[in-house]
Design a protein around this motif. Structure first.
Motif, PDB file in Angstrom:
ATOM      1  N   PRO A 144       0.822  -1.218   0.000  1.00 17.49           N
ATOM      2  CA  PRO A 144       0.000   0.000   0.000  1.00 17.49           C
ATOM      3  C   PRO A 144       0.856   1.268   0.000  1.00 17.49           C
ATOM      4  CG  PRO A 144      -0.753  -1.558   1.672  1.00 17.49           C
ATOM      5  CD  PRO A 144       0.552  -2.067   1.157  1.00 17.49           C
ATOM      6  N   ALA A 145       0.295   2.356  -0.514  1.00 14.34           N
ATOM      7  CA  ALA A 145       1.029   3.617  -0.682  1.00 14.34           C
ATOM      8  C   ALA A 145       1.594   4.128   0.645  1.00 14.34           C
ATOM      9  CB  ALA A 145       0.125   4.667  -1.319  1.00 14.34           C
ATOM     10  N   LEU A 146       0.802   4.034   1.741  1.00 15.67           N
ATOM     11  CA  LEU A 146       1.267   4.526   3.046  1.00 15.67           C
ATOM     12  C   LEU A 146       2.520   3.786   3.504  1.00 15.67           C
ATOM     13  CD1 LEU A 146       0.846   6.294   5.575  1.00 15.67           C
ATOM     14  CD2 LEU A 146      -0.609   4.476   6.495  1.00 15.67           C
ATOM     15  N   LEU A 147       2.533   2.472   3.300  1.00 15.38           N
ATOM     16  CA  LEU A 147       3.700   1.687   3.720  1.00 15.38           C
ATOM     17  C   LEU A 147       4.894   1.916   2.795  1.00 15.38           C
ATOM     18  CD1 LEU A 147       2.280  -1.735   4.924  1.00 15.38           C
ATOM     19  CD2 LEU A 147       2.934   0.259   6.232  1.00 15.38           C
ATOM     20  N   GLN A 148       4.613   2.285   1.551  1.00 16.65           N
ATOM     21  CA  GLN A 148       5.721   2.604   0.648  1.00 16.65           C
ATOM     22  C   GLN A 148       6.554   3.762   1.205  1.00 16.65           C
ATOM     23  OE1 GLN A 148       4.615   3.102  -3.492  1.00 16.65           O
ATOM     24  NE2 GLN A 148       3.072   1.471  -3.361  1.00 16.65           N
ATOM     25  N   VAL A 149       5.878   4.746   1.815  1.00 15.60           N
ATOM     26  CA  VAL A 149       6.579   5.889   2.414  1.00 15.60           C
ATOM     27  C   VAL A 149       7.451   5.418   3.570  1.00 15.60           C
ATOM     28  CG1 VAL A 149       6.287   8.100   3.593  1.00 15.60           C
ATOM     29  CG2 VAL A 149       4.742   7.464   1.739  1.00 15.60           C
ATOM     30  N   LYS A 150       6.892   4.526   4.412  1.00 14.66           N
ATOM     31  CA  LYS A 150       7.649   4.044   5.573  1.00 14.66           C
ATOM     32  C   LYS A 150       8.833   3.177   5.146  1.00 14.66           C
ATOM     33  CE  LYS A 150       4.357   4.498   9.270  1.00 14.66           C
ATOM     34  NZ  LYS A 150       4.014   3.985  10.597  1.00 14.66           N
TER      35      LYS A 150
ATOM     36  N   ARG B 164      11.715   5.283   4.079  1.00  8.29           N
ATOM     37  CA  ARG B 164      12.497   5.811   5.205  1.00  8.29           C
ATOM     38  C   ARG B 164      13.466   4.765   5.724  1.00  8.29           C
ATOM     39  NH1 ARG B 164      10.547   7.598  11.271  1.00  8.29           N
ATOM     40  NH2 ARG B 164      12.605   8.227  11.974  1.00  8.29           N
ATOM     41  N   VAL B 165      13.035   3.499   5.774  1.00  5.86           N
ATOM     42  CA  VAL B 165      13.918   2.425   6.234  1.00  5.86           C
ATOM     43  C   VAL B 165      15.140   2.332   5.322  1.00  5.86           C
ATOM     44  CG1 VAL B 165      14.136  -0.058   6.626  1.00  5.86           C
ATOM     45  CG2 VAL B 165      12.040   1.108   7.259  1.00  5.86           C
ATOM     46  N   LEU B 166      14.891   2.413   4.024  1.00  3.37           N
ATOM     47  CA  LEU B 166      15.994   2.306   3.069  1.00  3.37           C
ATOM     48  C   LEU B 166      16.925   3.509   3.145  1.00  3.37           C
ATOM     49  CD1 LEU B 166      14.023   0.904  -0.005  1.00  3.37           C
ATOM     50  CD2 LEU B 166      15.603  -0.342   1.458  1.00  3.37           C
ATOM     51  N   GLN B 167      16.373   4.673   3.459  1.00  2.76           N
ATOM     52  CA  GLN B 167      17.188   5.891   3.522  1.00  2.76           C
ATOM     53  C   GLN B 167      17.932   6.018   4.849  1.00  2.76           C
ATOM     54  OE1 GLN B 167      14.144   8.819   2.738  1.00  2.76           O
ATOM     55  NE2 GLN B 167      14.728   9.010   0.578  1.00  2.76           N
ATOM     56  N   GLU B 168      17.212   5.789   5.944  1.00  2.00           N
ATOM     57  CA  GLU B 168      17.757   6.070   7.281  1.00  2.00           C
ATOM     58  C   GLU B 168      18.273   4.823   7.997  1.00  2.00           C
ATOM     59  OE1 GLU B 168      18.030   9.145   7.987  1.00  2.00           O
ATOM     60  OE2 GLU B 168      16.757   9.901   6.365  1.00  2.00           O
ATOM     61  N   ARG B 169      17.922   3.635   7.501  1.00  2.00           N
ATOM     62  CA  ARG B 169      18.302   2.381   8.162  1.00  2.00           C
ATOM     63  C   ARG B 169      17.762   2.327   9.590  1.00  2.00           C
ATOM     64  NH1 ARG B 169      19.340  -1.299   4.343  1.00  2.00           N
ATOM     65  NH2 ARG B 169      20.303  -0.223   2.596  1.00  2.00           N
ATOM     66  N   GLU B 170      16.495   2.755   9.746  1.00  2.00           N
ATOM     67  CA  GLU B 170      15.854   2.692  11.055  1.00  2.00           C
ATOM     68  C   GLU B 170      14.350   2.536  10.859  1.00  2.00           C
ATOM     69  OE1 GLU B 170      17.227   6.355  12.737  1.00  2.00           O
ATOM     70  OE2 GLU B 170      15.487   7.487  11.998  1.00  2.00           O
TER      71      GLU B 170
ATOM     72  N   ASP C 173       5.234  -4.973 -13.629  1.00  2.00           N
ATOM     73  CA  ASP C 173       6.083  -3.971 -14.269  1.00  2.00           C
ATOM     74  C   ASP C 173       6.056  -2.714 -13.411  1.00  2.00           C
ATOM     75  OD1 ASP C 173       7.350  -2.115 -15.833  1.00  2.00           O
ATOM     76  OD2 ASP C 173       6.351  -2.671 -17.697  1.00  2.00           O
ATOM     77  N   LEU C 174       7.046  -2.577 -12.513  1.00  2.00           N
ATOM     78  CA  LEU C 174       7.052  -1.445 -11.588  1.00  2.00           C
ATOM     79  C   LEU C 174       7.212  -0.120 -12.307  1.00  2.00           C
ATOM     80  CD1 LEU C 174       9.023  -2.563  -8.391  1.00  2.00           C
ATOM     81  CD2 LEU C 174       6.570  -2.572  -8.824  1.00  2.00           C
ATOM     82  N   GLN C 175       7.943  -0.121 -13.405  1.00  2.00           N
ATOM     83  CA  GLN C 175       8.105   1.130 -14.157  1.00  2.00           C
ATOM     84  C   GLN C 175       6.773   1.633 -14.671  1.00  2.00           C
ATOM     85  OE1 GLN C 175      11.332   0.016 -16.956  1.00  2.00           O
ATOM     86  NE2 GLN C 175      12.396   1.828 -16.190  1.00  2.00           N
ATOM     87  N   GLN C 176       5.959   0.711 -15.184  1.00  2.00           N
ATOM     88  CA  GLN C 176       4.630   1.105 -15.661  1.00  2.00           C
ATOM     89  C   GLN C 176       3.759   1.543 -14.496  1.00  2.00           C
ATOM     90  OE1 GLN C 176       3.721   1.313 -18.968  1.00  2.00           O
ATOM     91  NE2 GLN C 176       1.965   2.386 -18.080  1.00  2.00           N
ATOM     92  N   MET C 177       3.894   0.866 -13.352  1.00  2.00           N
ATOM     93  CA  MET C 177       3.113   1.255 -12.166  1.00  2.00           C
ATOM     94  C   MET C 177       3.499   2.658 -11.702  1.00  2.00           C
ATOM     95  SD  MET C 177       2.985  -2.276  -9.916  1.00  2.00           S
ATOM     96  CE  MET C 177       1.946  -1.551  -8.639  1.00  2.00           C
ATOM     97  N   VAL C 178       4.803   2.992 -11.834  1.00  3.58           N
ATOM     98  CA  VAL C 178       5.245   4.349 -11.492  1.00  3.58           C
ATOM     99  C   VAL C 178       4.574   5.361 -12.424  1.00  3.58           C
ATOM    100  CG1 VAL C 178       7.228   5.918 -11.491  1.00  3.58           C
ATOM    101  CG2 VAL C 178       7.431   3.651 -10.457  1.00  3.58           C
ATOM    102  N   LYS C 179       4.545   5.053 -13.737  1.00  7.14           N
ATOM    103  CA  LYS C 179       3.914   5.948 -14.712  1.00  7.14           C
ATOM    104  C   LYS C 179       2.425   6.106 -14.429  1.00  7.14           C
ATOM    105  CE  LYS C 179       7.133   4.861 -18.451  1.00  7.14           C
ATOM    106  NZ  LYS C 179       7.284   4.200 -19.784  1.00  7.14           N
TER     107      LYS C 179
ATOM    108  N   GLU D  27       7.819   6.673  -7.239  1.00  3.82           N
ATOM    109  CA  GLU D  27       9.016   6.680  -8.071  1.00  3.82           C
ATOM    110  C   GLU D  27      10.282   6.660  -7.224  1.00  3.82           C
ATOM    111  OE1 GLU D  27      10.407   8.954 -12.097  1.00  3.82           O
ATOM    112  OE2 GLU D  27       9.805  10.245 -10.411  1.00  3.82           O
ATOM    113  N   ASP D  28      10.288   7.446  -6.107  1.00  7.83           N
ATOM    114  CA  ASP D  28      11.490   7.486  -5.271  1.00  7.83           C
ATOM    115  C   ASP D  28      11.763   6.136  -4.625  1.00  7.83           C
ATOM    116  OD1 ASP D  28       9.240   7.657  -3.699  1.00  7.83           O
ATOM    117  OD2 ASP D  28       9.838   9.488  -2.627  1.00  7.83           O
TER     118      ASP D  28
END
Length: 582
Positions: free
Chosen positions: A375-381, A384-390, A413-419, A425-426
């Protein structure tokens, strides 16, 4: 007893200085050395010598001025007929234990006078001689220990799988193990070829620490050696060096074996095609880093198997590998599953709280399957894990550091899903650091037969069956079938057949209906070549065989006409007709 020659020398020296007889015994009262009449039968046990027993027992010197009349003499069998005129003895002490006795004995009035004219001096001298004997014993024990240590060291360096040499400052070998002799081609210790002598001289003239490659010529063969040198000691003013020698080929073989050992997890992924082998080689290189991996491929291609192999080939292999199927867990539960929660974070929460999958995978790897379903909300979280390692627990007050390698997978196809705005995308760029694409089974047909044979072997064990394999007709069907479910579908197909077949070959003649029903195909969907009965083809084949025969036996082309029982002109006409190269 171990140093008896030395003990006798000391006894003789004492007797020569004092002009008194000397007797030295061990703690078992066996005479080890003696002078005068005591020298005869040196290694004789002295039963009933209560003077010596008293000195050993008390650890103190004993003085006998009137032999046969002292209290200690009363128990002696020969005390009334004692031949001695006086005696002074002292224990020999080593490591706080009495290990022997040294006695000065007088047998006439002259010796008695010398023995007792300066008793204190005699006692001091006797104690010094006892200390000398103890020091000689200590020296002997030290030499024995050094010898044992040296023998152990020789055994150890001969067990080492590389050449070991100790060189002095002028290039003379002090120690050398068997491996060094073999590598350098030395047949006799001390007799070295000129090139080896020059090598030793070059090594000691170089800097104290050295890594050096040396090419050795021996029996018209070249061997490249890798040599290291380290200063290990200074003897006087001169250094000694430890030289280690390895065959470069041995080093390469060890490196290859180590690499093969690391690659073993990928060897368990069945496949012989160049496509799958390229992916396995690429994935192995990826496994040696810490970077995030995104595995893409159709359903059933083995994405989880690759994720496991990447983890098991990495330095994290002894740490947890945690799998989360993002498509199988409802969105409202996935967050707590991934990140954990605190006590009372939501209704129905565990009273003690719960750690999430990221914490369970700490120091190891986490496999996020079906990442496209997150889900989109968990994508944000997750970003953060990938960026901050926490991470942060649901209901928690602060971040928790985690050291986890993320391996994600998707059949979308994640690229198409991004489009289409269905995937961030990030996050896609954060996940797609190292992309791995697993080709579908239909594009690597060589693997279909290899996988079929592997699954047949596996299910023979599971079902206790004796199925031999697929016959030619069935192989043709499975090779041309599209396998939309890929490896998973092929495995299910083989398992299905095992429910009806328990031995022999899987053939079209016997099992066609089973195969058609499972694969949902028609007989017209596959084509099996009928046998050829063409006379023209048979004629061409016979002419080719005859021409090959005469060529192999160094005969003329014309000789083939005799084998075929046709005329020479007819043979050449037919060679032109079938365009056969002669």
């Amino acid at each position: 007893m171990d140093i008896q020659p030395v003990v006798q020398q000391i006894a003789d020296a004492i007797a020569a200085v004092l002009k008194i007889e000397v007797e030295i015994a061990n703690h078992q009262f066996i005479r080890v050395a003696g002078t005068g009449e005591n020298k005869v039968g040196v290694l004789r046990k002295m039963e009933g010598d209560f003077v010596y027993q008293s000195a050993i027992r008390t650890g103190q010197p004993v003085i006998i001025e009137n032999p046969g009349f002292e209290k200690v003499c009363e128990r002696c069998t020969f005390y009334k007929n004692c031949s001695e005129t006086g005696e002074i003895c002292a224990p020999i002490t080593y490591q706080n234990q009495a290990v022997g006795i040294i006695g000065l004995l007088a047998f006439d009035s002259e010796q008695r006078m010398r023995l007792f004219e300066n008793t204190d001096g005699i006692l001091t001298f006797l104690n010094k001689m006892a200390e000398l004997l103890a020091s000689k014993l200590h020296e002997h024990e030290m030499i024995k220990e050094l010898t044992r240590s040296s023998e152990k060291m020789v055994k150890v360096i001969n067990l080492v799988d590389q050449g070991i040499i100790v060189l002095n400052s002028i290039g003379t070998p002090l120690e050398m193990n068997i491996k060094a002799e073999l590598l350098l081609g030395i047949k006799e210790r001390g007799k070295y070829p000129a090139q080896i002598i020059n090598l030793f001289l070059d090594l000691v003239e170089q800097t104290d620490t050295l890594n050096h490659t040396f090419t050795l010529e021996n029996n018209n063969k070249e061997r490249t050696l890798f040599i290291t040198k380290t200063k290990i000691a200074i003897v006087g003013q001169y250094p000694e060096y430890l030289i280690s020698i390895q065959d470069v080929n041995d080093i390469q073989n060890l490196a290859e074996k180590a690499t093969e050992e690391h690659k073993r997890p990928f060897q368990q992924i069945i496949g012989v095609s160049s496509k799958i082998n390229e992916v396995k080689e690429y994935a192995f290189k990826v496994s040696q880093s810490n970077s995030t991996v995104l595995i893409q491929g159709e359903s059933g291609t083995g994405k989880e198997e690759f994720a496991k192999a990447i983890h098991n080939a990495s330095f994290r292999k002894d740490k947890p590998f945690v799998t989360v199927n993002c498509g199988a867990i409802p969105g409202n539960l996935l967050e707590s599953e991934l990140f954990g929660y605190e006590k009372g974070a939501f209704t129905g929460a565990n009273d003690k709280g719960r750690i999430g999958k990221f914490e369970l995978a700490n120091k190891g790897s986490i496999f996020l399957d079906e990442i496209g379903e997150m889900p989109a909300l968990l994508q944000v979280k997750l970003l953060r894990v990938l960026q901050e390692r926490e991470i942060e627990h649901l209901g928690g007050n602060g971040p928790i550091a985690v050291d986890v390698r993320v391996i994600a997978a998707t059949n979308k196809d994640l690229q198409q899903m991004v489009k289409d705005g269905k995937f961030r995308e990030d996050l896609y760029f954060r996940l797609n650091v190292i992309p791995i694409t697993i080709p579908p089974l239909r594009s690597r047909k060589e693997d279909i037969v290899a996988l079929s044979e592997y699954f047949i072997s596996e299910f023979n064990n599971t079902f206790h069956s004796k199925v031999l394999g697929l016959d030619k007709g069935v192989k043709e069907i499975v090779l041309n079938y599209p396998w939309k479910g890929n490896v998973r579908e092929l495995k299910n197909f083989i398992e299905y057949l095992f429910n009806f077949i328990d031995s022999g070959w899987i053939t079209l003649e016997e099992h066609e209906e089973l195969i058609i029903r499972k694969l949902e195909i028609k007989k017209t969907d596959y084509y099996i070549n009928p046998p050829s009965f063409s006379l023209v083809k048979m004629e061409e084949e016979l002419i080719r065989k005859a021409l090959n025969y005469v060529k192999e036996h160094n005969l003329n082309v014309e000789d083939a006409s005799k084998l075929l029982e046709i005329g020479r002109a007819t043979l050449f006409r037919k060679i032109n007709k079938y365009q056969i190269d002669t």
